[in-house]
Design a protein around this motif. Sequence first.
Motif, PDB file in Angstrom:
ATOM      1  N   ILE A  60     -47.872   8.983   4.183  1.00  0.00           N
ATOM      2  CA  ILE A  60     -49.002   9.341   5.058  1.00  0.00           C
ATOM      3  C   ILE A  60     -48.494   9.496   6.493  1.00  0.00           C
ATOM      4  O   ILE A  60     -47.909   8.585   7.065  1.00  0.00           O
ATOM      5  CB  ILE A  60     -50.106   8.251   5.001  1.00  0.00           C
ATOM      6  CG1 ILE A  60     -50.642   8.140   3.564  1.00  0.00           C
ATOM      7  CG2 ILE A  60     -51.227   8.542   5.983  1.00  0.00           C
ATOM      8  CD1 ILE A  60     -51.469   6.896   3.319  1.00  0.00           C
ATOM      9  N   VAL A  61     -48.750  10.674   7.052  1.00  0.00           N
ATOM     10  CA  VAL A  61     -48.335  10.966   8.430  1.00  0.00           C
ATOM     11  C   VAL A  61     -49.493  10.622   9.358  1.00  0.00           C
ATOM     12  O   VAL A  61     -50.618  11.052   9.131  1.00  0.00           O
ATOM     13  CB  VAL A  61     -47.945  12.451   8.593  1.00  0.00           C
ATOM     14  CG1 VAL A  61     -47.592  12.774  10.045  1.00  0.00           C
ATOM     15  CG2 VAL A  61     -46.795  12.801   7.659  1.00  0.00           C
ATOM     16  N   SER A  62     -49.205   9.832  10.409  1.00  0.00           N
ATOM     17  CA  SER A  62     -50.290   9.405  11.308  1.00  0.00           C
ATOM     18  C   SER A  62     -50.695  10.548  12.224  1.00  0.00           C
ATOM     19  O   SER A  62     -49.904  11.464  12.500  1.00  0.00           O
ATOM     20  CB  SER A  62     -49.858   8.198  12.140  1.00  0.00           C
ATOM     21  OG  SER A  62     -48.985   8.605  13.171  1.00  0.00           O
ATOM     22  N   ALA A  63     -51.921  10.451  12.738  1.00  0.00           N
ATOM     23  CA  ALA A  63     -52.476  11.508  13.593  1.00  0.00           C
ATOM     24  C   ALA A  63     -51.705  11.647  14.899  1.00  0.00           C
ATOM     25  O   ALA A  63     -51.684  12.724  15.503  1.00  0.00           O
ATOM     26  CB  ALA A  63     -53.949  11.202  13.875  1.00  0.00           C
ATOM     27  N   THR A  64     -51.068  10.560  15.321  1.00  0.00           N
ATOM     28  CA  THR A  64     -50.388  10.577  16.630  1.00  0.00           C
ATOM     29  C   THR A  64     -48.898  10.945  16.524  1.00  0.00           C
ATOM     30  O   THR A  64     -48.213  11.033  17.534  1.00  0.00           O
ATOM     31  CB  THR A  64     -50.515   9.203  17.316  1.00  0.00           C
ATOM     32  OG1 THR A  64     -49.927   8.221  16.449  1.00  0.00           O
ATOM     33  CG2 THR A  64     -51.949   8.858  17.626  1.00  0.00           C
ATOM     34  N   GLU A  65     -48.421  11.157  15.302  1.00  0.00           N
ATOM     35  CA  GLU A  65     -46.974  11.328  15.127  1.00  0.00           C
ATOM     36  C   GLU A  65     -46.409  12.512  15.927  1.00  0.00           C
ATOM     37  O   GLU A  65     -45.391  12.379  16.626  1.00  0.00           O
ATOM     38  CB  GLU A  65     -46.635  11.516  13.644  1.00  0.00           C
ATOM     39  CG  GLU A  65     -45.124  11.571  13.417  1.00  0.00           C
ATOM     40  CD  GLU A  65     -44.731  11.910  11.982  1.00  0.00           C
ATOM     41  OE1 GLU A  65     -44.204  13.024  11.771  1.00  0.00           O
ATOM     42  OE2 GLU A  65     -44.938  11.056  11.098  1.00  0.00           O
ATOM     43  N   THR A  66     -47.087  13.644  15.875  1.00  0.00           N
ATOM     44  CA  THR A  66     -46.568  14.837  16.550  1.00  0.00           C
ATOM     45  C   THR A  66     -46.469  14.614  18.050  1.00  0.00           C
ATOM     46  O   THR A  66     -45.438  14.905  18.678  1.00  0.00           O
ATOM     47  CB  THR A  66     -47.479  16.056  16.246  1.00  0.00           C
ATOM     48  OG1 THR A  66     -47.587  16.178  14.826  1.00  0.00           O
ATOM     49  CG2 THR A  66     -46.910  17.339  16.827  1.00  0.00           C
ATOM     50  N   ALA A  67     -47.555  14.061  18.624  1.00  0.00           N
ATOM     51  CA  ALA A  67     -47.582  13.817  20.079  1.00  0.00           C
ATOM     52  C   ALA A  67     -46.467  12.854  20.480  1.00  0.00           C
ATOM     53  O   ALA A  67     -45.769  13.081  21.490  1.00  0.00           O
ATOM     54  CB  ALA A  67     -48.942  13.266  20.486  1.00  0.00           C
TER      55      ALA A  67
END
Length: 1020
Positions: free
Chosen positions: A150-157
């Motif tokens: 599961i990739v967290s919503a904040t990972e990209t930022a």
Amino acid sequence: MHTSADLLKSTIRLEQLIPFLQEQNTQACAIVNSKLYGLLPFCKAMQQANIHAVLGLTVNVQWQETVIPVVLYAQTQEGYQHLLKISSAVSIKENEVLPWKWLKGYSAGCLAMLPTSSSLEIDEWTKVASALHHVFIERFYVGIARPAGIVSATETAISRWCEAEHIQIVATHDSYFLRPEDHFAYEVARAIDQGAKLSETMLTAHLQGNFVPTKEEMLAWFDDRPQWLETSSVMLASCRAEIPKAQIQMPKYPVPADDTADSLLIKAAFLGLTTRLQQNDIPTAYRERLHYELDVICSMGYADYFLIVADFMRFAKENHILTGPGRGSSASSLVAYSLSITRVDPLEYGLLFERFLNPERVTLPDIDIDFVDSKRQTVIQYVAQKYGKANVAQIITFGTLSAKAVARDVARVFGFEAEELEKISKMIPNKPGMTIQRAVAESQNFQAWLAENEYHRRWYEVALKLEGLPRNSSTHAAGIVLSPTPLVNTVPIENGHDDIYLTQWPMGDVEARGLVKMDFLGLRNLTILEQIRWSIYKAGGPWIEFDLIPMQDEKTLQLLQTGDTVGIFQLESEGMKQALRDIHPTHFLDIVAVNALYRPGPMDFIPVYARRKAGKEPVIMPHPILEPILQETFGVIVYQEQIMHIASVMAGFTMGQADLLRRAVSKKKREVLEEQRAAFVSGASRQGFESHIAEEVYALIVRFADYGFPKSHAVAYSIISYHMAYLKAHFPQSFYAALLSNATGNADKIQQLVAEAKEKGIPFYPPSLQRSTKFFTVESGGIRYSLSGVKGVPQPFLEKLVALRKTNQDAFHNLFDLAVALSAQHFKPKVMESLIFAGALDYLGKDRAVLLTTLEAALKQAELLRPTEDIDIETATAFDFGKPKYMEAHAMSQKEKLQHEKESLGFYITAHPVTEERVSWGNVNATCRELKNLREGTYVKMIGMIEEVKKIRTKKGEQMAFVQLQDEFGTVSVTLFPQVFQLVEEMLLEDELLYIEGSLELRFGKPQVKAKHAQTTKKI
């Protein structure tokens, strides 16, 4: 990796983890518990599995107003030292949070990894990350996890921000349970830790991925970011810190600048020995032995150790803290005896120094000390004060979820009702080594209960997974560790009790780091000895100096010969009493022998020892040369020291070699046995013995190696037994008073002691508000019952009463003044009733019924007149209400009086119903007191009160009974065969009086009566 050592924060056990990691070809693994619990076992297990262990710690750091978890890894040895300090600092702080300036101060040698956070806004998180980056620079990493992919919503930022700031990202993963199916059991463990129930616990979805991933899972989760995995690998590989090799860290005794520990010890030992022997000219044997021991001690570098122990023993003595005569093998040291560390003269008892310190096998000295248990902490405080609080700690120990504990804890989390909890608990037997699986296998009831529903089966699955996990930490009962430098340089510490630190590592790990451990043991029997001594002194007797008690006292030996050893240390059990009666001790060494022999295995030799001592069986020696060694124990090998002597005399072994032989043989390893046998036989042949004789003696040594007991320990502890026996023989009132005070709350024990004391003609006085204390006391040749022994009397009441005695003696002269002085808060009807029934207010000269009837009026008086009011009670009473008067009531009958007395005390004290009844029976010829002195077969007639009835059926199906009959002197077992049973069947009720006639029998030295006739005491 969070391991199960991190109390109920993880369910990952090393024994399950290691095979899994090996299957995955794991190269490195980091432990990141919230304390450094479990660090040594983790590193050892990883090393054995050939996996690189990384030493880490998860710590909550205070940054401005925010507390954030940071993972620290020891990259260098300096970093490892800093982890020890950080873990200690956090554990000592009340909120367990590391201040920012401390993190900066301990950052050298450590890597820091900040995981992404769901609880912080991204702006706030980046500020924390920037601050950490500023502290750790290139040693700072951001950890990005993808639990279960599961990739967290904040990972990209976050990843973009890291790239912009040139901060390295690692693929990370927090593991709290081994496999996905273990998640539920993990949640239950967390609920047990937090005292929650499943209904109150959200099954935390975000943690469901926190299992240990396989290699394939980890690669799949980060298949688009292989560089993060590579960075993780590089980061872990760069952490080269390891636990340094242990070096013995001998604490230092403060020595004057112009002196050394060695010379100080030598002077103290010789001076001490002249004092011990009370002669300036030390006999040659003592002088040579002392020189030899001092040479060994100083050459091994242990002089400081002996000086430290001698110093705190001196402190104990100066502060009137009673210490034991010695314990374990330290009693075999003449240096220890000379320095007053022990009270056992090793030469007098043939004790061998090598059993304690062997110059041929370097081990740390181990001097364990027994203290009066109530004063043990005082000595520990002294040691901490003298050697520095930072250098002294008590040792942690971990409690695990045993079968019973895990069963109840999991059931509680599941919300089972109290009856269900009780039912489960009863289905798990109290046996050593019991497991839930075994309990189920052995119980059809348990199997049926599990089959009832799915919820029960789920409970079983979880309990199995959690059983044996570490649950809580506590303080080791005895261990104290003392270091020459602050302990945090070697082991992590945390807050303990009484301002003494506690190590975060248990005994084995602490010793493995080379730290010196000393055992400060609290021994209850020393407390009792001390209480008896004070009781004798307060009753007008002499002050007993235990060292001056004669060791060949006839009265004491007679008491031991009859097995009159209730309350005597180590000699209380029925089997031990019988052994004493058989052996018939005529010398202190007989007590030493029986203490050493009375264990499973060697106790088979007690009859042999007894027969040979009595001259009923010839003393057979394995070989004439062994006669001087085995003469004392009539040819029976009892002690380990005898095995060592035999090896020395027959095989020419040095005592050091003989000790190695003793240790090796007791381990029963075939190759070692063979190796030692060859050495023994060849040594014996060089000494001129035939090989078949050497073989026979060696076989004897092997046979007795398991049985052999250290004579040094047997002698030391037998001294305590002997001292207690001496006090019982010469000062029985003080002996029983001290034992009764210690038995408060144990009605059966109190009854046993009171019966035995009465049997010896010691009178008992009822409790008295005016004279009794919290303890049983000696008064007018008898024993005054304590107030603590009265049922239903709370501690605050006793404290108030004791204070009142000091300030207002007049208040005790009538019930009304007493009520006012105690105040309504303490003068409670139920408490006062108990005291009246126990006879504690008899001194007022009023019938107990009158006192009971007057309680309400006295309570009103207390409510109206509070002692806090500044008013003269007597004047106010007379002015406002008239002088209060006792109410009228019918006198309480003797039967009622005794019945209530038994209810509040547990037994009859002023009189016994049997005493009154016996008067009207002219033909009674025995009481429980006389039975012991009558011959077997004597026809006795006696009266007693029925205490217990056990009915059984004979092979013919007829009913009979065994009845415990009690009188004022004790109890006796009476057998009622079918014919006699029929006469009184209806009347065999508890507390009924019974008259019996029958013949006396002795069973295991205890009298019993086989009844020929029985009837109730209501005469026809």
